[in-house]
Design an enzyme around this catalytic site. Sequence first.
Site, PDB file in Angstrom:
ATOM      1  N   TYR A  95       0.853  -1.194   0.000  1.00  0.00           N
ATOM      2  CA  TYR A  95       0.000   0.000   0.000  1.00  0.00           C
ATOM      3  C   TYR A  95       0.884   1.237   0.000  1.00  0.00           C
ATOM      4  O   TYR A  95       1.912   1.251  -0.664  1.00  0.00           O
ATOM      5  CB  TYR A  95      -1.003  -0.040   1.166  1.00  0.00           C
ATOM      6  CG  TYR A  95      -2.200   0.818   0.829  1.00  0.00           C
ATOM      7  CD1 TYR A  95      -3.015   0.473  -0.250  1.00  0.00           C
ATOM      8  CD2 TYR A  95      -2.472   1.986   1.501  1.00  0.00           C
ATOM      9  CE1 TYR A  95      -4.079   1.277  -0.618  1.00  0.00           C
ATOM     10  CE2 TYR A  95      -3.540   2.786   1.139  1.00  0.00           C
ATOM     11  CZ  TYR A  95      -4.331   2.428   0.076  1.00  0.00           C
ATOM     12  OH  TYR A  95      -5.368   3.227  -0.298  1.00  0.00           O
ATOM     13  N   ARG A 148      -8.934  10.798  -7.725  1.00  0.00           N
ATOM     14  CA  ARG A 148      -8.068  11.458  -6.749  1.00  0.00           C
ATOM     15  C   ARG A 148      -7.286  10.392  -5.981  1.00  0.00           C
ATOM     16  O   ARG A 148      -7.535  10.136  -4.813  1.00  0.00           O
ATOM     17  CB  ARG A 148      -8.898  12.312  -5.793  1.00  0.00           C
ATOM     18  CG  ARG A 148      -8.120  13.438  -5.145  1.00  0.00           C
ATOM     19  CD  ARG A 148      -8.336  13.491  -3.659  1.00  0.00           C
ATOM     20  NE  ARG A 148      -7.784  12.300  -3.010  1.00  0.00           N
ATOM     21  CZ  ARG A 148      -7.900  12.035  -1.715  1.00  0.00           C
ATOM     22  NH1 ARG A 148      -8.580  12.839  -0.928  1.00  0.00           N
ATOM     23  NH2 ARG A 148      -7.365  10.944  -1.182  1.00  0.00           N
ATOM     24  N   LYS A 166      -6.297  -1.910  -0.677  1.00  0.00           N
ATOM     25  CA  LYS A 166      -7.130  -1.746   0.510  1.00  0.00           C
ATOM     26  C   LYS A 166      -7.683  -3.083   0.983  1.00  0.00           C
ATOM     27  O   LYS A 166      -7.693  -3.398   2.179  1.00  0.00           O
ATOM     28  CB  LYS A 166      -8.287  -0.787   0.214  1.00  0.00           C
ATOM     29  CG  LYS A 166      -7.914   0.672   0.196  1.00  0.00           C
ATOM     30  CD  LYS A 166      -7.708   1.219   1.601  1.00  0.00           C
ATOM     31  CE  LYS A 166      -7.438   2.716   1.555  1.00  0.00           C
ATOM     32  NZ  LYS A 166      -7.291   3.317   2.883  1.00  0.00           N
ATOM     33  N   GLU A 237     -13.506   4.957  -2.232  1.00  0.00           N
ATOM     34  CA  GLU A 237     -12.082   5.235  -2.051  1.00  0.00           C
ATOM     35  C   GLU A 237     -11.551   6.140  -3.157  1.00  0.00           C
ATOM     36  O   GLU A 237     -11.746   5.865  -4.348  1.00  0.00           O
ATOM     37  CB  GLU A 237     -11.304   3.919  -2.057  1.00  0.00           C
ATOM     38  CG  GLU A 237      -9.873   4.040  -1.634  1.00  0.00           C
ATOM     39  CD  GLU A 237      -9.717   4.317  -0.145  1.00  0.00           C
ATOM     40  OE1 GLU A 237      -8.758   5.036   0.216  1.00  0.00           O
ATOM     41  OE2 GLU A 237     -10.533   3.823   0.653  1.00  0.00           O
ATOM     42  N   ASP A 238     -10.895   7.216  -2.770  1.00  0.00           N
ATOM     43  CA  ASP A 238     -10.154   8.092  -3.680  1.00  0.00           C
ATOM     44  C   ASP A 238     -11.017   8.699  -4.784  1.00  0.00           C
ATOM     45  O   ASP A 238     -10.647   8.710  -5.960  1.00  0.00           O
ATOM     46  CB  ASP A 238      -8.953   7.349  -4.272  1.00  0.00           C
ATOM     47  CG  ASP A 238      -7.838   7.201  -3.246  1.00  0.00           C
ATOM     48  OD1 ASP A 238      -7.994   7.712  -2.125  1.00  0.00           O
ATOM     49  OD2 ASP A 238      -6.807   6.582  -3.557  1.00  0.00           O
ATOM     50  N   ASP A 260     -13.636   6.077   2.991  1.00  0.00           N
ATOM     51  CA  ASP A 260     -12.461   5.960   3.855  1.00  0.00           C
ATOM     52  C   ASP A 260     -11.645   7.240   3.885  1.00  0.00           C
ATOM     53  O   ASP A 260     -11.064   7.586   4.916  1.00  0.00           O
ATOM     54  CB  ASP A 260     -11.590   4.791   3.397  1.00  0.00           C
ATOM     55  CG  ASP A 260     -10.478   4.483   4.381  1.00  0.00           C
ATOM     56  OD1 ASP A 260     -10.780   4.340   5.574  1.00  0.00           O
ATOM     57  OD2 ASP A 260      -9.318   4.390   3.953  1.00  0.00           O
ATOM     58  N   ASP A 261     -11.580   7.970   2.776  1.00  0.00           N
ATOM     59  CA  ASP A 261     -10.803   9.216   2.746  1.00  0.00           C
ATOM     60  C   ASP A 261     -11.429  10.268   3.647  1.00  0.00           C
ATOM     61  O   ASP A 261     -10.717  11.094   4.231  1.00  0.00           O
ATOM     62  CB  ASP A 261     -10.711   9.759   1.321  1.00  0.00           C
ATOM     63  CG  ASP A 261     -10.133   8.743   0.366  1.00  0.00           C
ATOM     64  OD1 ASP A 261      -8.979   8.346   0.563  1.00  0.00           O
ATOM     65  OD2 ASP A 261     -10.841   8.328  -0.575  1.00  0.00           O
ATOM     66  N   ASN A 400      -0.214  11.740   1.439  1.00  0.00           N
ATOM     67  CA  ASN A 400       0.441  10.593   0.804  1.00  0.00           C
ATOM     68  C   ASN A 400       0.625  10.869  -0.685  1.00  0.00           C
ATOM     69  O   ASN A 400      -0.156  11.616  -1.276  1.00  0.00           O
ATOM     70  CB  ASN A 400      -0.423   9.334   0.970  1.00  0.00           C
ATOM     71  CG  ASN A 400      -0.310   8.743   2.357  1.00  0.00           C
ATOM     72  OD1 ASN A 400       0.781   8.555   2.869  1.00  0.00           O
ATOM     73  ND2 ASN A 400      -1.448   8.455   2.971  1.00  0.00           N
TER      74      ASN A 400
END
Length: 549
Positions: A95, A148, A166, A237-238, A260-261, A400
């Site tokens: 990850y 993203r 993930k 996610e993202d 999650d973000d 990150n």
Amino acid sequence: MTLPTPTGAALLHDPRLNKGTAFTAAERDALGLRGLLPPRILTLEEQEERILSNFYGKPSALEQYIYLIGLQDRNETLFYRVVVDHLENLLPIIYTPTVGEACRTFGHIFRRARGLYLTVEDRGRVADILGNWPEPGVRIIVVTDGERILGLGDVGAYGMGIPIGKLSLYTACAGIHPAWCLPITLDMGTDNAEIRNDPLYTGMPRPRIRGEAYLALLDEFVAAVNAVFPGVLLQFEDFATGNALGLLARYRDRFCTFNDDVQGTAAVALAGLYSASRITGVSVAGQHLLFFGAGSAATGIADLVVGAMVAEGVPPAEARSRCWFFDSRGLVVQSRTDLAAHKVPYAHDHRPVTSLVEAIRAVRPTALLGLSTQGGTFTDEVLRTMADLHERPVIFALSNPTSKSECTAEQAYRATGGRAVFASGSPFGPVEFEGRRFVPGQGNNAYIFPGLGLGILASGARRVTDSMFHAAARTLAATVPESALHDGLIYPPLQSIRAVSAIIALAVAEVAWRDGLATVARPADPEAAIRSLVWEPRYPDLLAEGNGR
């Protein structure tokens, strides 16, 4: 449903059941493997030794990633055994930060398809495509649209590396069975011309779909997911900030879903603040926060922190007044006319400020949180300004991958004379400063979402609520021993993450049972019920009844 165990070469090509050289003599005879493998039988531990020898011989982190993904594609049990036993060293490979590099070049390192891809051309048949997935018992889905990815931005279909990674962490960190996990990419195109024009791009080479067509596919997708896999936990996610917040609001009260973000990042940051309070003496209710970056992650953290403050008796308006945003145009204040809707609740009455150092002096935050994806922006002057204001300044550089981190651990400790309470989004090694050894904490969402997912499965929760994330954050912080705090580590050691995830799972499940959100009755021994769901990467006896796929 247990499917018959495949035999012969088909068994060797089934990553769920393949044991490679570890098949026993009896299994080789009964399953048509005799002669298809080298004659010597090796144990799982001996295979693990070989894998590690090859892994550490690779010349780069990306090559190590490719090697591990290849192992996952051919022998999942061995892959997870290696990862679980060496999580601290391997998590940064499977990850962040290495998965970011993998996503940038996903089409170039592509070996074998994993997960499902959906495009706007699939409108009207999404449920049928979901039905193509060979595993009938999917219980957790991670989905991205690739717009993203970490701090890299829009990488389109190359973003599939994120859901794959993930879900690997759901299994490695909480023991969620790999067969229960499904990664999905919604290929909406990409506005990244460089990737779109890449001759090896694996997605649809067109500009990104937006507006009604986008929402129509999302609505069909979410409905189809819940029809084909009833009770599934759907993790977003993202997604870009606008879509991340908008889709969360659109679905969270109707389906078992979270982002999650927004929420996972918020919970791990809140846990860091709880731990930091044991060092600084400033409770969460007494914090004043300055967020450098005002996207979905910052908004999620602010919202969750406000909820925590309110739970401790702070009035909602006052709690919001203690959270300040600093975006690309400066401090977010009421007089600005360019604010997106999610920033408005955190726009306070103050004169405009365009310098971060000046904003720190004006707001006097107890904690500075970086979520900007702007590497190196926490300069020595910024860090020293925080240290001038507080004996133990809290510095969270959460962006990150590593290249996007607002500062390194060493910079934070040196600029503050070793007084910073530091955490980062990407991992940094220990720092020696003035005769003391600091172990910086990594605010990794892997501390939260695997345990959250396990608790959702244990309780059969119909929804994912802020109360669950509050419980997860408090529980995570409570697992940090005093010895770790002394070394600067505000999160528990990664080696303990499976045990921590089980504790978080119990806390989340208890919220579901308490709040009437569970579809599974609370058992007499909930801890034992959670343990029963945890998959251990050990080879099964394939000749025993019921050990088929």
